[in-house]
Design a protein around this motif. Structure first.
Motif, mmCIF file in Angstrom:
data_model
loop_
_atom_site.group_PDB
_atom_site.id
_atom_site.type_symbol
_atom_site.label_atom_id
_atom_site.label_comp_id
_atom_site.label_asym_id
_atom_site.label_seq_id
_atom_site.Cartn_x
_atom_site.Cartn_y
_atom_site.Cartn_z
ATOM 1 N N GLN A 237 -21.023 102.429 34.793
ATOM 2 C CA GLN A 237 -22.019 101.363 34.835
ATOM 3 C C GLN A 237 -21.562 100.280 35.811
ATOM 4 O O GLN A 237 -20.362 100.118 36.038
ATOM 5 N N PHE A 241 -19.760 96.640 30.452
ATOM 6 C CA PHE A 241 -20.312 95.877 29.326
ATOM 7 C C PHE A 241 -19.817 96.455 28.004
ATOM 8 O O PHE A 241 -20.103 97.609 27.688
ATOM 9 N N HIS A 243 -19.975 96.878 24.077
ATOM 10 C CA HIS A 243 -20.840 96.585 22.936
ATOM 11 C C HIS A 243 -20.069 95.947 21.793
ATOM 12 O O HIS A 243 -20.598 95.115 21.068
ATOM 13 N N THR A 247 -21.712 92.946 19.880
ATOM 14 C CA THR A 247 -22.372 93.208 18.595
ATOM 15 C C THR A 247 -21.390 93.210 17.435
ATOM 16 O O THR A 247 -21.774 92.989 16.300
ATOM 17 N N CYS A 254 -28.867 93.737 17.797
ATOM 18 C CA CYS A 254 -29.302 94.702 18.812
ATOM 19 C C CYS A 254 -30.613 94.249 19.461
ATOM 20 O O CYS A 254 -30.820 94.401 20.657
ATOM 21 N N CYS A 257 -31.046 91.951 22.637
ATOM 22 C CA CYS A 257 -31.024 92.542 23.978
ATOM 23 C C CYS A 257 -32.017 93.700 24.129
ATOM 24 O O CYS A 257 -32.688 93.811 25.132
ATOM 25 N N HIS A 258 -32.071 94.551 23.123
ATOM 26 C CA HIS A 258 -33.006 95.687 23.209
ATOM 27 C C HIS A 258 -34.281 95.272 22.485
ATOM 28 O O HIS A 258 -34.599 95.785 21.420
ATOM 29 N N TRP A 316 -28.460 99.673 35.817
ATOM 30 C CA TRP A 316 -27.753 100.379 34.746
ATOM 31 C C TRP A 316 -28.125 101.849 34.790
ATOM 32 O O TRP A 316 -29.288 102.189 34.974
ATOM 33 N N VAL A 319 -28.208 106.375 29.839
ATOM 34 C CA VAL A 319 -27.228 107.206 29.138
ATOM 35 C C VAL A 319 -27.921 108.322 28.351
ATOM 36 O O VAL A 319 -27.603 109.492 28.491
ATOM 37 N N HIS A 320 -28.877 107.909 27.517
ATOM 38 C CA HIS A 320 -29.617 108.892 26.718
ATOM 39 C C HIS A 320 -30.861 109.284 27.490
ATOM 40 O O HIS A 320 -31.737 108.444 27.706
ATOM 41 N N HIS A 345 -27.172 106.754 17.614
ATOM 42 C CA HIS A 345 -26.337 106.241 18.707
ATOM 43 C C HIS A 345 -24.903 105.961 18.292
ATOM 44 O O HIS A 345 -24.100 105.535 19.105
ATOM 45 N N THR A 354 -18.690 101.260 27.712
ATOM 46 C CA THR A 354 -20.134 101.327 27.860
ATOM 47 C C THR A 354 -20.665 102.444 26.957
ATOM 48 O O THR A 354 -19.902 103.236 26.424
ATOM 49 N N ALA A 355 -21.995 102.460 26.812
ATOM 50 C CA ALA A 355 -22.607 103.379 25.853
ATOM 51 C C ALA A 355 -22.363 104.835 26.232
ATOM 52 O O ALA A 355 -22.184 105.170 27.396
#
Ligand code: HEC
Ligand code: HEC
Ligand code: HEC
Ligand code: HEC
Ligand code: HEC
Ligand code: HEC
Length: 443
Positions: A237, A241, A243, A247, A254, A257-258, A316, A319-320, A345, A354-355
């Motif tokens: 990324q 970042f 998480h 978080t 969550c 941001c989302h 970004w 990822v998924h 997740h 990162t995720a």
């Protein structure tokens, strides 16, 4: 003509070997892995194959029960031990054997229970292994298991047939060259030679071709939705970042941001303005933090005192990723279905990078998650959950309890018999409301 040096034939052989390897490799997918997954997810908290714990050791439990004349009762026991103990004297004696109580699982099918026991019975007993073997107290020797599944045998057999065909081709080629040399007109190309040979042995060639074709089709179908190609996918990324810092340590929700996750299909990735809400003040304590946060300033066009207007987009990497032909909706799962983010997740409050697409084995370790066996983000994963998840519980607020109460009421009023059938296993699942219909997920 020098057939032995024929490039094309050598390549043909390589191809055959390649395909054969793939076939054998795919064959090693086996039910055992599922048994292991299920055991670890549902039984390992109390049971081990070879050591008594909260529950007794499970090695060859089926044989024990069969010897006691309770061959079928053992499945009932795993699904519901109280009912087994109430109806079968052997089960009753097992229930009385320890002061502890078993947690039954009514969702397991007989086949799945067999998979669990198959896996358990395949575990070597650490006591009979060489001295000095470390025993970590966990399920014994799982790494040393090399059980072939019945599935594997089919592929072995096909493989052998395949090798035979390859060898036959080789043998016939030699024959053609030496014995039936008169068939080979001077200057005939290899293709012609092969064609006349194939015609002569058309029955075998046809049969061989059919076997290979069916084999490949079956492999293809079996492996669709089972290969976890995307598990552990963690693209790099532009900004590192974390998480967990946000978080976990700082308890940011969550949805801060989302923010579209409860309203729309997509969860959305925050824009740099969202970062700036905090990072205008927070520029990092360590050099490493400052370096990363400086990238936010660069993107926002912030020079430390004011916005310069020279912004730069942060790109970004997703990822998924689901293929374009699949429809997935976050709000349906999070709000209506009441499924927690961590079910799909993982625990992002502990993610110190990162995720990443969490492998299903990691997801299964998280408390409160429904244990699944298929690799994350595959079709098998989606439909397995739809087959297990009931729609009457797991809601996150009373508004949705109302929604599901309404569904239950309507089902009851519409068709009492059907509703009764749905409730056979004690719950109404997403599947029973249509969650396995192709068109629900595919455009
Ligand atoms: C919460 C702990 C717990 C979990 C989880 C659990 N069991 Fe048990 N199990 C027990 C206990 C305790 C007993 C002993 C019987 C008793 O005292 O009620 C037992 C007994 C058994 C027996 C009979 C053993 C014998 O020696 O005859 C079998 C078979 C069994 N469990 C299978 C399973 C399977 C399969 C799973 C996973 C799907 C599972 N159990 C999950 C606690 C558990
Ligand atoms: C401070 C803002 C922020 C918060 C709070 C936050 N995230 Fe994220 N999230 C991001 C950013 C930025 C990315 C993109 C970077 C990455 O992939 O790691 C991201 C990426 C993700 C991804 C991967 C997206 C993809 O591309 O597939 C998931 C899943 C995710 N977050 C889940 C969560 C969950 C669950 C929570 C709450 C526990 C949460 N996030 C809280 C900012 C945030
Ligand atoms: C039922 C499983 C499931 C649950 C529950 C779930 N997600 Fe996702 N999430 C997915 C899938 C599947 C994708 C990939 C979607 C795609 O590519 O269309 C995804 C993608 C994302 C992304 C990337 C952006 C996007 O929308 O494609 C973020 C961010 C994210 N999820 C955050 C969250 C947060 C935050 C929660 C909890 C509030 C959550 N997810 C709950 C399955 C889930
Ligand atoms: C609600 C406030 C808030 C928001 C919004 C926020 N952050 Fe942070 N961020 C923090 C805090 C607090 C820290 C911890 C600083 C520290 O440890 O000194 C931090 C630390 C960081 C760090 C350094 C972490 C480390 O330890 O390496 C990075 C990088 C970062 N944030 C990126 C982002 C990005 C990118 C966004 C936007 C997607 C964002 N932050 C949004 C509060 C926020
Ligand atoms: C952890 C469990 C879980 C997983 C994994 C999961 N779902 Fe679901 N899904 C649910 C639940 C619960 C509902 C029911 C929501 C409702 O009542 O409408 C649902 C509903 C749906 C629906 C609407 C069905 C209908 O009858 O209207 C679609 C479409 C869907 N999911 C797609 C997917 C896709 C695609 C995936 C895989 C990428 C997936 N789901 C993975 C739990 C899950
Ligand atoms: C709960 C959601 C869901 C349902 C129901 C569903 N699928 Fe899928 N399907 C998916 C997902 C997710 C993928 C993508 C899997 C991947 O990328 O590995 C997929 C992929 C596929 C693929 C392509 C395989 C690939 O690798 O891209 C085919 C073909 C397919 N599905 C057919 C069907 C058929 C036929 C049905 C009905 C019997 C069906 N699906 C029902 C979620 C679903």
């Amino acid at each position: 003509m020098k057939i032995s040096n024929n490039q094309m034939f050598r390549n043909f052989n390589k191809w055959c070997l390649g395909i054969l390897t793939v076939m054998l490799f795919t064959g090693s997918f086996n039910a055992n892995a599922q048994g292991e997954g299920l055991f670890k997810a549902k039984c390992a908290s109390c049971h081990q194959p070879h050591k008594d714990g909260t529950g007794p050791k499970l090695f060859q439990a089926r044989t024990k029960w069969a010897d006691a004349g309770a061959k079928e009762e053992i499945y009932k026991w795993v699904n519901n031990w109280e009912s087994a103990a109430a109806t079968n004297p052997y089960a009753a004696s097992v229930a009385a054997s320890t002061p502890n109580k078993m947690t039954s699982d009514p969702t397991l099918s007989k086949e799945q229970i067999d998979q669990i026991f198959d896996w358990v019975d395949a575990q070597p007993d650490p006591a009979t292994m060489t001295e000095g073997t470390p025993t970590d107290g966990g399920p014994a020797g799982s790494a040393t298991t090399t059980e072939e599944s019945s599935n594997g045998w089919v592929w072995m057999l096909l493989g052998i047939i395949f090798v035979t065909i390859i060898m036959a081709v080789g043998g016939v080629r030699r024959q053609l060259k030496s014995v039936t040399g008169e068939n080979l007109r001077e200057g005939s190309t290899y293709t012609e030679e092969f064609r006349s040979w194939a015609w002569k042995y058309r029955k075998y060639v046809g049969f061989g071709g059919l076997v290979i074709f069916i084999g490949l089709c079956v492999t293809g179908i079996l492996s669709l939705g089972t290969i976890g190609v995307v598990e552990e996918y963690q693209p790099s990324q532009p900004i590192a970042f974390p998480h967990d810092v946000h978080t976990g340590t700082n308890k940011i929700d969550c949805k801060y941001c989302h923010n579209t996750v409860t309203e729309s299909r997509t969860a959305s990735i925050p824009s740099v303005n969202v970062c700036m809400n905090c990072h205008k003040q927070i520029n990092g304590r360590t050099a490493a933090q400052q370096e990363q946060i400086a990238k936010i300033y660069e993107a926002a066009g912030w020079d430390g005192k004011q916005y310069t207007g020279k912004t730069k987009e942060i790109i970004w990497n997703k990822v998924h990723v689901l293929p374009d032909h699949v429809y997935f909706n976050h709000s349906q799962h999070v709000v209506v279905g009441g499924v927690d983010c961590k079910q799909c997740h993982g625990d992002m409050t502990k993610m110190n990078g990162t995720a990443m697409v969490q492998p299903v084995s990691e997801l299964n370790k998280i408390e409160g998650n429904i244990a699944l066996t298929r690799p994350t983000l595959t079709m098998g994963w989606c439909i397995e959950c739809h087959g297990e998840k009931e729609i009457s519980t797991g809601t996150i607020d009373t508004k949705n309890d109302g929604y599901y109460n309404e569904i239950h009421k309507r089902l009851l009023n519409n068709d009492k018999a059907l509703y009764g059938k749905y409730l056979d296993d004690g719950k109404v699942t997403v599947k029973e409301l249509g969650g396995w219909e192709c068109a629900k997920c595919h455009y």
